[in-house]
Scaffold this motif. Sequence first.
Motif, PDB file in Angstrom:
ATOM      1  N   THR A  26       0.824  -1.218   0.000  1.00 21.09           N
ATOM      2  CA  THR A  26       0.000   0.000   0.000  1.00 21.09           C
ATOM      3  C   THR A  26       0.853   1.260   0.000  1.00 21.09           C
ATOM      4  OG1 THR A  26      -0.187   0.172   2.417  1.00 21.09           O
ATOM      5  CG2 THR A  26      -1.803  -1.197   1.277  1.00 21.09           C
ATOM      6  N   TYR A  27       2.126   1.134   0.376  1.00 22.86           N
ATOM      7  CA  TYR A  27       3.011   2.294   0.440  1.00 22.86           C
ATOM      8  C   TYR A  27       3.796   2.503  -0.854  1.00 22.86           C
ATOM      9  CZ  TYR A  27       1.861   2.158   5.389  1.00 22.86           C
ATOM     10  OH  TYR A  27       1.179   2.167   6.580  1.00 22.86           O
TER      11      TYR A  27
ATOM     12  N   MET B 222       0.083   7.679   1.432  1.00 23.80           N
ATOM     13  CA  MET B 222      -0.258   6.938   0.217  1.00 23.80           C
ATOM     14  C   MET B 222       0.074   7.816  -0.980  1.00 23.80           C
ATOM     15  SD  MET B 222      -3.889   5.265  -1.005  1.00 23.80           S
ATOM     16  CE  MET B 222      -3.936   4.068  -2.351  1.00 23.80           C
TER      17      MET B 222
ATOM     18  N   ARG C 109      -0.669   8.395  -4.583  1.00 26.27           N
ATOM     19  CA  ARG C 109      -1.737   7.968  -5.494  1.00 26.27           C
ATOM     20  C   ARG C 109      -2.091   9.092  -6.464  1.00 26.27           C
ATOM     21  NH1 ARG C 109      -7.188   8.926  -5.369  1.00 26.27           N
ATOM     22  NH2 ARG C 109      -6.762  10.185  -3.505  1.00 26.27           N
TER      23      ARG C 109
ATOM     24  N   ASN D 133      -7.347   4.770   4.953  1.00 22.77           N
ATOM     25  CA  ASN D 133      -6.543   5.914   4.531  1.00 22.77           C
ATOM     26  C   ASN D 133      -7.500   6.898   3.869  1.00 22.77           C
ATOM     27  OD1 ASN D 133      -4.738   7.722   3.185  1.00 22.77           O
ATOM     28  ND2 ASN D 133      -3.154   6.142   3.237  1.00 22.77           N
TER      29      ASN D 133
END
Length: 818
Positions: free
Chosen positions: A249-250, A545, A547, A471
């Motif tokens: 996820t990181y 995060m 994204r 998150n």
Amino acid sequence: MKIFRFVGLALMLCSVGLLMAQEVSQTAYGVKLNVPGGNLRCEVQFYTPSIVRIVKYPQAEMPDEKSLAVVLAPEETKFKVDETGDVVTLESTDIIVTLDKQDGTVKFADKEGVLLLAEQGMPSFKPCENEVDKGYYRVRQAFRLDKDEAIYGIGQHQTGKMNQRNLRKYLIQSNLEDSSPFFQSVKGYGLYWDNYSPVMFTDNAEGTSFDFEVGTCVNYYFMYGGNADGVVAEVRELTGQVPMFPLWTYGYWQSKERYKSQDEVVGVVRKYRELGVPLDGIIQDWQYWGHNYLWNAMDFTNPLFPNPQEMLDDVHAMNAHMSISIWSSFGPATKPYRELSPKGLLYDFKTWPASGLESWPPDPEYPSGVKVYDAYSPEARDIYWKYLNDGIFKYGMDAWWMDSTDPDHLDFKPSDLDQKTYLGSFRKVRNAYPLMAVGGVYDHQRAVTSDKRVFILTRSGFMGQQRYGANVWSGDTGSSWESLRNQVPAGLNYSLCGMPHWNNDIGGFFAGQYNKSWNDGTAPKNPLYQELYVRWLQFGTFTPMMRSHGADTPREIYQFGKKGEPVYDAIEKMIRLRYLLLPYIYSTSWDVTHRQSTFMRALVMDFPKDKKVWDMNDEYMFGKAFLVAPVLEAQYTPEKVVKVDEQSGWNRDNAGKAEESMAGVDFTQKKSAKVYLPEGASWYDYWTNEKLEGGQEITRETTLDLIPLYIKAGSIVPLGPDVQYATEKRWDALTLCVYPGADGSFILYEDEFDNYNYEKGAYTEILMTWDESSRRLTIGSRKGSYPGMLESRKFIVRTPDGKEEIVNYTGKKVSVKL
């Protein structure tokens, strides 16, 4: 009605001078006071030596409602009680609480007796006039703060403010606004009011107050942590701890509004692999279900997604993960709608989308009929998960993108809040909706499996949501420099509420103003947008995060050019830096989970004595080593002043407003930016290793591909291998960058990177310490174990002056002098 008769009787007695006798009685956790006049009762309850609950109510008995946010039960706490004159004093080992017997006002002090916070006057209880909230009150309580006291929190807001003093803000969940009735002070205390209705927060010369629309009582928790980290730790003890997120996820996540077929989804991942640019996640936005009457069907009913199992298998075969959009509402043709509706578990107010047709703009002749579900109902949450599990999770979906958990509320009318929910009126519990919706998915997935950690990306948050693997992102922001600047204090204030996982749409969601026309996809070729996007991406590299997402234009790296071109290379550089830092980021994640730390750290957290940082809204620490100073103003192109809210954006009336001929922009030119280095530390320029003293503002030369980054002296930063995805290579040859100038330490954390075995002790910690006086790095003995761990490895130890030492490590303590 009994309440009102009691109040009336009390007033009558007062009018003839027949005051009820004041009463102070000790309880198991504190004291109870009947204020003279008989119409107010106060209770002081110690939950821990440093957390105390204050409850005030006009009823005969204290209201008893189960908290949605608070999970801590009061512990047996030793405290002393002293009653002298008109004051009752309660003293634990950490704080002193004084209660005025005449009016019930409360003051809080530290154990040395230094005043921290005081109530200002008695509370106000005004009976609710609307029928659905009969028997409840509009509740207000004010407090007195020091004139120059800085406070932080109240959620995530787009005001651009860091310090929340001199602010009047209506706190209600919405697309861009995440609201929590909490603030913490630079004096080291925090205050959380356990109420979920909309509230007017006001701070001015007259005082600081919360004015809730619906409540039974004053019900707040005062906590003293001594500093910001201590307050965050108290918040998490009170409302829940943070679970570990998977390592993947990181990594870097790619998204847009929206991929229109499973071939496109798979094709994006394949293109990244072909280019050799790291990627760990791909996100599928809405409409994989088809038209809007099937809104959020939690099923792949769109013919362009004919084989979802094959899609997931293809993505996984390329060592990537996938998240998919799910909503808090359902179209009338969906199975969940048909099951929820007869049970009265759908709300009757207008939500997104307005039209049942997918075409744009919405056609009012064909209303969508989409309705929000009652997330407060356990039965409704069970039904929600049933269809999510059967329709999507069964394919191996890795993560959930829970959109519109505010939820969307179009054409808002106050009467809409009269809507009845499982827990009373919607007005009474409005702000806790995201907590309940997200918690329902987390709890159900945890009940199904412990082999896959829950990861939820969601648009809204409320106190306690950190315990649900969520998150939160900052909503449908507009693509503008002003919006980018607002993201920094928005994320920092949200984090200071104890919720550490936050991110935003890199590039801003609505990029329409940088296009020549609606959705023609020209923004990545527009230098005005290219500069904004690169600077936003650099900021996003240092959030929990990373994204990229938005409407109006694609955001994939190859849309911005090709390797060897300035914009493409600047994007790739930051993505690769993110992966280089994964051992640091993942160990910081463990620090968040295990030691109640924070990813995005307002500078006041680490440098509270430096008053210059108390209201600093454009720099922050990422973990405890990195000072991040993102470039937040245009340097190469004119900065267009574009104001976009989510509604004007969704109406698509902002396209083309930032057009300007920018042919020939030279992104290779050198520019400069001002950076403040906080007092109390020495700093190393991450890019050059130049050492600088704190307490000064400097001018840093910048280029398009460079964000000013500084490392605090005494830091130990582990750097990982060059990879295409987070778990491609083992961490068997990490580089340990040691920055002398102060003593320091770092704990390298490792586990299986996904699953919940760490909760059973399946993980390792390696403590590394730097002793400045002896210039010695000590790598301590490995603690713990897990299946498949590295039994031996090497560390490449590096200092800013270019010296390197190779250390062979077998799990035993070893040291090296540098």
